[in-house]
Design an enzyme around this catalytic site. Structure first.
Site, PDB file in Angstrom:
ATOM      1  N   GLY A 180      32.700 -11.032 -12.780  1.00  0.00           N
ATOM      2  CA  GLY A 180      33.204 -11.419 -14.188  1.00  0.00           C
ATOM      3  C   GLY A 180      34.533 -11.960 -13.904  1.00  0.00           C
ATOM      4  N   SER A 215      30.234 -14.450 -12.411  1.00  0.00           N
ATOM      5  CA  SER A 215      29.428 -14.525 -13.657  1.00  0.00           C
ATOM      6  C   SER A 215      30.035 -15.162 -14.617  1.00  0.00           C
ATOM      7  CB  SER A 215      29.355 -13.325 -13.921  1.00  0.00           C
ATOM      8  OG  SER A 215      28.861 -12.973 -15.031  1.00  0.00           O
ATOM      9  N   MET A 251      21.107 -13.216 -22.172  1.00  0.00           N
ATOM     10  CA  MET A 251      21.448 -11.453 -23.180  1.00  0.00           C
ATOM     11  C   MET A 251      20.555 -12.471 -23.727  1.00  0.00           C
ATOM     12  SD  MET A 251      24.488 -10.014 -22.855  1.00  0.00           S
ATOM     13  CE  MET A 251      25.525 -10.045 -21.282  1.00  0.00           C
ATOM     14  N   MET A 292      23.313  -2.009 -11.565  1.00  0.00           N
ATOM     15  CA  MET A 292      23.933  -2.014 -12.460  1.00  0.00           C
ATOM     16  C   MET A 292      25.221  -0.957 -12.594  1.00  0.00           C
ATOM     17  SD  MET A 292      23.492  -4.584 -14.456  1.00  0.00           S
ATOM     18  CE  MET A 292      24.435  -4.736 -16.043  1.00  0.00           C
ATOM     19  N   GLY A 306      25.230  -5.644 -20.878  1.00  0.00           N
ATOM     20  CA  GLY A 306      25.483  -5.706 -22.230  1.00  0.00           C
ATOM     21  C   GLY A 306      26.745  -6.823 -22.298  1.00  0.00           C
ATOM     22  N   GLY A 362      31.287  -7.203 -20.119  1.00  0.00           N
ATOM     23  CA  GLY A 362      31.307  -7.761 -18.935  1.00  0.00           C
ATOM     24  C   GLY A 362      32.936  -7.549 -19.271  1.00  0.00           C
ATOM     25  N   GLY A 363      33.797  -6.848 -18.518  1.00  0.00           N
ATOM     26  CA  GLY A 363      35.174  -6.564 -18.732  1.00  0.00           C
ATOM     27  C   GLY A 363      34.915  -4.507 -18.807  1.00  0.00           C
ATOM     28  N   HIS A 365      26.241 -16.414 -10.917  1.00  0.00           N
ATOM     29  CA  HIS A 365      25.693 -15.444 -11.758  1.00  0.00           C
ATOM     30  C   HIS A 365      25.196 -15.721 -13.130  1.00  0.00           C
ATOM     31  CE1 HIS A 365      23.969 -11.126 -11.987  1.00  0.00           C
ATOM     32  NE2 HIS A 365      24.428 -10.906 -13.186  1.00  0.00           N
ATOM     33  N   HIS A 394      19.978 -13.395 -14.355  1.00  0.00           N
ATOM     34  CA  HIS A 394      19.598 -12.321 -14.479  1.00  0.00           C
ATOM     35  C   HIS A 394      19.428 -11.897 -16.071  1.00  0.00           C
ATOM     36  CE1 HIS A 394      22.374  -8.496 -15.660  1.00  0.00           C
ATOM     37  NE2 HIS A 394      21.026  -7.680 -14.941  1.00  0.00           N
ATOM     38  N   ASP A 443      26.189  -5.033 -10.112  1.00  0.00           N
ATOM     39  CA  ASP A 443      27.165  -5.995 -11.060  1.00  0.00           C
ATOM     40  C   ASP A 443      27.587  -5.145 -12.055  1.00  0.00           C
ATOM     41  OD1 ASP A 443      27.342  -7.742 -13.536  1.00  0.00           O
ATOM     42  OD2 ASP A 443      24.854  -7.694 -13.762  1.00  0.00           O
ATOM     43  N   GLY A 444      28.862  -5.237 -12.622  1.00  0.00           N
ATOM     44  CA  GLY A 444      29.536  -4.791 -13.315  1.00  0.00           C
ATOM     45  C   GLY A 444      31.248  -3.987 -12.868  1.00  0.00           C
ATOM     46  N   GLY A 445      32.045  -4.027 -13.541  1.00  0.00           N
ATOM     47  CA  GLY A 445      33.082  -3.278 -13.166  1.00  0.00           C
ATOM     48  C   GLY A 445      34.069  -3.838 -11.896  1.00  0.00           C
ATOM     49  N   ASP A 487      24.616 -14.786 -16.614  1.00  0.00           N
ATOM     50  CA  ASP A 487      24.213 -13.449 -17.307  1.00  0.00           C
ATOM     51  C   ASP A 487      23.308 -14.093 -18.852  1.00  0.00           C
ATOM     52  OD1 ASP A 487      24.871 -10.891 -16.135  1.00  0.00           O
ATOM     53  OD2 ASP A 487      26.928 -11.755 -16.444  1.00  0.00           O
TER      54      ASP A 487
HETATM   55  C1  DX5 Z   1      26.596  -7.347 -17.877  1.00  0.00           C
HETATM   56  C2  DX5 Z   1      26.599  -8.403 -16.266  1.00  0.00           C
HETATM   57  C3  DX5 Z   1      27.574  -8.609 -15.779  1.00  0.00           C
HETATM   58  C4  DX5 Z   1      29.406  -8.840 -16.234  1.00  0.00           C
HETATM   59  C5  DX5 Z   1      30.631  -8.513 -15.107  1.00  0.00           C
HETATM   60  O1  DX5 Z   1      25.712  -6.836 -18.362  1.00  0.00           O
HETATM   61  O2  DX5 Z   1      25.188  -8.195 -16.280  1.00  0.00           O
HETATM   62  O3  DX5 Z   1      27.416  -9.315 -14.800  1.00  0.00           O
HETATM   63  O4  DX5 Z   1      29.779  -9.764 -16.646  1.00  0.00           O
HETATM   64  O5  DX5 Z   1      31.756  -8.154 -15.563  1.00  0.00           O
HETATM   65  P1  DX5 Z   1      32.664  -7.960 -14.526  1.00  0.00           P
HETATM   66  O6  DX5 Z   1      32.631  -8.359 -13.404  1.00  0.00           O
HETATM   67  O7  DX5 Z   1      33.653  -7.854 -15.971  1.00  0.00           O
HETATM   68  O8  DX5 Z   1      32.366  -6.038 -14.774  1.00  0.00           O
HETATM   69 ZN    ZN Z   2      24.796  -9.998 -14.573  1.00  0.00          ZN
END
Ligand code: DX5
Ligand code: ZN
Length: 222
Positions: free
Chosen positions: A196, A7, A36, A136, A141, A143-144, A32, A65, A174-176, A34
């Protein structure tokens, strides 16, 4: 086939093109992206001008996404910018089947994303027509964030649900996701892994290699 989908939200935008070239040179196939809108989620990331610009620099599959309210309004713009797969949030579409249909009619792959608290039932009207479901594993919203452990059961349930109706879908998560928990995510049934922070934080090449090694280990045990 397992795919890593780094991402770019966690990339360094000052040298975005270079970082994309680095991962592509390491065998990555998906990127990927993202988006927003400051409405469906509080923050704003970037939109079509950025996608159009990086499209010139890479052959990676653009996995877009859309964390956007009523994405049906702008699907054509994202196609024109270079999207290959467009994923929309079930919660953000007043006409989910119509939105999916529009993505498919443009010749793109369609994905539907579900937030951690959204039930798999939301997929019932579209599961036969989509190419991918994005689970998800954090609230969308940012990353991290830490991985929500309940997501593992949801992935397993989704796999079962898809098999039951003979739906041939990719399961993206996706996420974490980190090197330390990705094996559990694979074992639960996911095959497209978004990362990400754990790709773009630190040494990018080492991070990608480490994911690829874990994917190989997984393929040996199944
Ligand atoms: C969150 C995004 C993710 C995010 C993942 O809203 O959709 O794609 O960038 O980031 P990590 O891998 O750092 O959790
Ligand atoms: Zn995403």
């Amino acid at each position: 086939m397992i795919k890593l989908a780094p991402s770019i939200l966690a990339a360094d935008f000052n040298v975005l093109g270079n970082q994309i070239n680095m991962i592509e040179g390491r065998g990555v196939k998906y990127l990927h992206i993202d988006v927003m809108d400051g409405n469906y989620v509080p923050g704003i990331s970037f939109g079509t001008p950025v996608i159009k610009s990086i499209r010139k620099n890479t052959k990676l599959i653009f996995d877009v996404h859309l964390m956007v309210e009523e994405p049906i309004r702008m699907l054509e713009d994202f196609k024109d910018a270079g999207a290959d797969i467009i994923t929309v949030h079930a919660e953000a579409c007043s006409d989910l089947p119509g939105t999916v249909e529009k993505i498919k009619s443009m010749g793109l792959k369609a994905g539907v994303s579900l937030n951690p608290e959204t039930s798999l039932d939301k997929l019932d009207s579209v599961i036969k027509n989509i190419d991918m479901v994005l689970i998800m594993s954090v609230d969308p919203g940012a990353g991290g964030q830490p991985f929500i452990a309940d997501s593992l059961q949801k992935i397993k349930d989704l796999k079962e649900k898809a098999d039951k109706v003979d739906a041939n879908i990719d399961i993206e998560v996706d996420g974490g996701i980190r090197h330390s928990n990705v094996m559990d995510v694979l074992k639960a049934g996911a095959n497209v892994i978004v990362a990400g922070t754990s790709v773009f934080g630190g040494n990018i090449l080492e991070n990608v290699d480490k994911f690829n090694e874990i994917f190989l280990q997984y393929e040996e045990i199944v």
